[in-house]
Scaffold this motif. Structure first.
Motif, short mmCIF file in Angstrom:
data_model
loop_
_atom_site.label_atom_id
_atom_site.label_comp_id
_atom_site.label_asym_id
_atom_site.label_seq_id
_atom_site.Cartn_x
_atom_site.Cartn_y
_atom_site.Cartn_z
N GLY A 95 16.61 -7.79 17.89
CA GLY A 95 16.72 -8.08 19.31
C GLY A 95 16.97 -9.52 19.66
O GLY A 95 17.17 -9.85 20.84
N PHE A 96 16.97 -10.40 18.66
CA PHE A 96 17.17 -11.83 18.93
C PHE A 96 18.62 -12.22 18.63
O PHE A 96 19.12 -11.95 17.53
CB PHE A 96 16.23 -12.69 18.10
N GLU A 97 19.29 -12.86 19.59
CA GLU A 97 20.65 -13.34 19.43
C GLU A 97 20.63 -14.80 19.00
O GLU A 97 20.07 -15.65 19.69
CB GLU A 97 21.42 -13.21 20.76
N ARG A 98 21.23 -15.08 17.85
CA ARG A 98 21.23 -16.45 17.35
C ARG A 98 22.24 -17.31 18.11
O ARG A 98 23.40 -16.89 18.28
CB ARG A 98 21.55 -16.46 15.86
N PRO A 99 21.86 -18.51 18.53
CA PRO A 99 22.83 -19.45 19.12
C PRO A 99 23.89 -19.81 18.08
O PRO A 99 23.66 -19.68 16.87
CB PRO A 99 21.98 -20.67 19.48
N ASP A 100 25.03 -20.25 18.53
CA ASP A 100 26.10 -20.65 17.62
C ASP A 100 25.60 -21.81 16.76
O ASP A 100 25.20 -22.86 17.27
CB ASP A 100 27.34 -21.06 18.41
N LEU A 101 25.61 -21.60 15.45
CA LEU A 101 25.00 -22.57 14.54
C LEU A 101 25.63 -22.41 13.16
O LEU A 101 25.76 -21.30 12.65
CB LEU A 101 23.49 -22.31 14.45
N ASP A 102 26.02 -23.53 12.57
CA ASP A 102 26.44 -23.49 11.16
C ASP A 102 25.16 -23.56 10.32
O ASP A 102 24.73 -24.64 9.89
CB ASP A 102 27.38 -24.66 10.85
#
Length: 451
Positions: A95-102
């Motif tokens: 249910g958790f959406e990860r922020p854009d991240l390398d």
């Protein structure tokens, strides 16, 4: 002149030591061996979606004495934690959406600032999570899923086996092999500063796999003859009156074990070659279970190819030794996932041990940390290995975690801890620190035994 020079030199050494007591104390309390901390992809998904969290925990493990971070970027679903041209990217979990991240890129950048090496871990012959019906075998490639021969004598897709969380892949499926090698190659290319790649689950699911038509055909090619009774010419399940099932070997059983070990050996050699073509300096490694006496059930011979397995184990053919892959590896870590630390402890408790991949439980001094390390040294022919710990085994006996850390350090060539999430959840940092301190005392276990 000589005496004056020696006096000045001695004074300088004393002055440096007195001005830097913290440095010498830290060095005295840390073993001079590699120490790997594992960062699981799914269990840590939300926590490590932020760069400040990654930074904080890398600094924390550095201060304790860890030298390497193992960052899981291909969990069992087959999704990956970077932008890929070959595999779906995991951007959401639980249910958790990860922020854009390398994700891996930031791990490498921060870890290198701290002097920590980074290895990308990738689960290999798996492509789905059976508890959530999620992953590559559920969305696009059900044909990749391994076919298992169950005790009720059915051959079915592993996707139907909901007590197994990993939807494992048939290791000799050519389409999947092409896919996963592309992923390995892509990671090595995309991250040239990456120190290493560590593969996990480079194996068959267990003794029940693989019994697909494709596998049958390929094994017949290896035999040079048709199998009249499949799968019972490999082995046959028998169930007693109490409902307990066991398998009875058939006429091709030993050859089948040999052939499976060859398949895994061939893939490991190909995988190493694939990543080395991109980056000759990258470390190529793997994790396996430490329980060699039964690891043939998953088709893996991780020993040296100089070790004649057939002299010690009746299930091995003389040719089985040819498929030991220790010589293929730059780095090898094993799961010494045992709650008995010393051999003396095990001999007192003499408990049955059933590891994750085992079809049945067993006894013996293989199944304690000290005994495991001693025996592994004997079959690796001098190749180094790092003893691994499963932290959640020690939730109810926290001091044993410290002792396991100390023994793995002292009895092997380094330490691997799985996983940081267990330490964080139960706040077991003190026990980890204590383990490093115990390990720095080479006489600790001898003194303990003499109390």
């Amino acid at each position: 002149m000589k005496n004056s020079f020696l006096i000045v030199l001695l004074y300088s050494v004393v002055l440096f030591s007195s001005c830097n007591p913290k440095v010498s104390n830290e060095q005295a309390n840390k073993p001079d061996k590699p120490a790997l901390m594992w960062f699981d992809a799914e269990a840590n998904f939300e926590r490590f979606s932020y760069t400040d969290s990654i930074d904080y925990y890398l600094e924390k493990i550095k201060n304790i004495g860890f030298t390497d971070a193992v960052v899981d970027i291909r969990p069992i679903t087959g999704e990956v934690l970077y932008k890929s041209a070959y595999a779906p990217q995991m951007t959401e979990w639980d249910g958790f959406e990860r922020p854009d991240l390398d994700y891996l890129g930031h791990f490498i950048k921060k870890a290198h600032e701290l002097g920590i090496k980074v290895h990308a871990s990738m689960n290999t012959f798996v492509g789905g999570h059976n508890f959530f019906d999620r992953g590559q075998v559920y969305t696009d490639h059900p044909e990749w899923a391994t076919m298992v021969y169950t005790p009720d004598q059915e051959i079915v897709s592993i996707m139907t086996q909901k007590k197994k969380y990993s939807a494992m892949i048939n290791p000799i499926n050519p389409d999947f092999q092409e896919h996963i090698l592309n992923v390995f190659r892509e990671v090595a290319t995309k991250y040239p500063e990456l120190d290493g790649i560590i593969l996990d689950r480079v194996r068959y699911d267990g003794i029940m796999a693989d019994f697909s038509d494709f596998t049958k055909q390929k094994f017949e090619d290896y035999l040079g003859e048709k199998i009249e009774n499949f799968p019972t010419d490999i082995y046959e399940w028998k169930t007693d009156e109490s409902g307990k099932s066991d398998y009875v070997p058939g006429k091709y059983y030993k050859t089948w074990l040999e052939w499976r070990a060859m398949n895994i050996y061939n893939f490991m050699s190909l995988a190493a070659e694939t990543v080395k073509e991109v980056n000759p300096d990258i470390s190529f490694g793997t994790y396996t279970g430490a329980w060699y006496p039964s690891y043939y059930e998953v088709g893996v011979n991780w020993a040296s190819n100089t070790y004649d397995v057939s002299k010690d184990f009746e299930w091995a053919t003389p040719e089985y030794k040819n498929y030991g892959y220790a010589e293929v590896l730059d780095l090898f870590t094993v799961g010494n996932y045992y709650t008995n630390i010393t051999m003396d402890e095990y001999l007192v408790n003499n408990n049955l041990v059933k590891n994750e991949t085992d079809s049945k439980a067993a006894r013996g001094t293989w199944y304690c940390v000290e005994g495991s390390c001693e025996k592994i040294k004997g079959i690796l022919n001098g190749h180094p290995f790092y003893g691994g710990i499963l932290v959640d085994q020690f939730y109810d006996n926290r001091p044993q975690l410290s002792r396991s850390i100390a023994m793995n350090f002292q009895a092997s060539d380094g330490l691997m801890v799985f996983d940081i999430v267990h330490i964080i959840r139960k706040n077991m940092w003190k026990e980890v620190e204590d383990g490093f301190k115990l390990a720095a005392d080479p006489d600790y276990f001898e003194k303990e035994a003499n109390k």
